[in-house]
Design a protein around this motif. Sequence first.
Motif, mmCIF file in Angstrom:
data_model
loop_
_atom_site.group_PDB
_atom_site.id
_atom_site.type_symbol
_atom_site.label_atom_id
_atom_site.label_comp_id
_atom_site.label_asym_id
_atom_site.label_seq_id
_atom_site.Cartn_x
_atom_site.Cartn_y
_atom_site.Cartn_z
ATOM 1 N N ASN A 44 -1.938 23.252 48.480
ATOM 2 C CA ASN A 44 -1.146 23.968 47.470
ATOM 3 C C ASN A 44 -0.636 23.052 46.357
ATOM 4 O OD1 ASN A 44 0.927 22.563 48.760
ATOM 5 N ND2 ASN A 44 1.576 24.340 49.951
ATOM 6 N N GLU A 45 -1.107 21.791 46.366
ATOM 7 C CA GLU A 45 -0.706 20.845 45.321
ATOM 8 C C GLU A 45 -1.911 20.043 44.848
ATOM 9 O OE1 GLU A 45 2.335 18.356 46.870
ATOM 10 O OE2 GLU A 45 3.826 19.960 47.041
ATOM 11 N N LYS A 46 -1.908 19.679 43.593
ATOM 12 C CA LYS A 46 -2.996 18.875 43.036
ATOM 13 C C LYS A 46 -3.075 17.510 43.712
ATOM 14 C CE LYS A 46 -3.053 21.046 38.456
ATOM 15 N NZ LYS A 46 -2.892 20.851 36.999
ATOM 16 N N GLN A 47 -1.923 16.975 44.100
ATOM 17 C CA GLN A 47 -1.894 15.653 44.731
ATOM 18 C C GLN A 47 -2.708 15.642 46.021
ATOM 19 O OE1 GLN A 47 -0.810 12.826 43.560
ATOM 20 N NE2 GLN A 47 -1.412 11.724 45.407
ATOM 21 N N GLN A 48 -2.673 16.727 46.760
ATOM 22 C CA GLN A 48 -3.458 16.816 47.994
ATOM 23 C C GLN A 48 -4.948 16.747 47.682
ATOM 24 O OE1 GLN A 48 -1.364 20.577 49.043
ATOM 25 N NE2 GLN A 48 -1.172 19.707 51.095
#
Length: 277
Positions: A44-48
């Motif tokens: 649910n996050e770009k960082q992941q």
Amino acid sequence: MDKESLLIYLVSDSIGETAEQVAKAAVSQFIFENYEIRRYPFINEKQQITEMIQEAKQQRSIIIFTMVVPELKIFLEEETKKYNIPCIDIMSPIIEGFSNILHSTPKREPGLIRKLDEKYFKKVEAIEFAVKYDDGKDPRGLKKADIVLIGISRTSKTPLSMYLAHKNIKVANVPLVPEVALPQELFDVPSKKIIGLTTNPMKLIEIRQERLKALGLKSEANYASIERILEELEYADAIMKKLGCPVIDVSTKAVEESASIILEIFREIGYKVINGK
């Protein structure tokens, strides 16, 4: 992992089961066993995504994804293109196809199928509960129930239990019979979880006479006599007053109407019963 091996990354903003099933079905079409599947669910996050890409670019990899959130989907595609990592979008072609046929916009909400499955299984569980604890079969179920229905014979206890079960509500019911002692468990249930069912005696005579006919018995039986019915109603009224529970007259009401009144009673007192809450 050696250079001939393949890492299959399954990326999803939900559980990722769909991607896994498709990947396994596809790879089974090849004489190739030197692969490893790595599942990345609930993204649910770009960082992941960035962290996963940094790992994938170090080896021979392929990314299969089922992302429905447009922002994350686009970001994933852009990142894989940077590092020339093969990337396969499973969901988009299917969603777009349905969108064109149905002339409708998709919700783009992750995990909807899981939510539907959970709702279905809760309904099945509630139905099984209603069957198991119908007609006072096992008083241990009274404490587990969301709602407990009490009433004399032919006051719609079972139909109401099943109707409410289809709304994911666990219902147990207990018949009130003057000659049969009530289970102690009933008095341990909070009165706000109990609903008493009563009816008009003349209406009940008709119902019980029809029941006797269906069983091939004489309609003059004590079960359908006015004296017996008045005795049972008086006994039931005393029990309901002792318990301090709400009472519904079901004599002129359809099951759906009685169920609606029951749910309204619980809403008014702020007691949640749906889904076992």
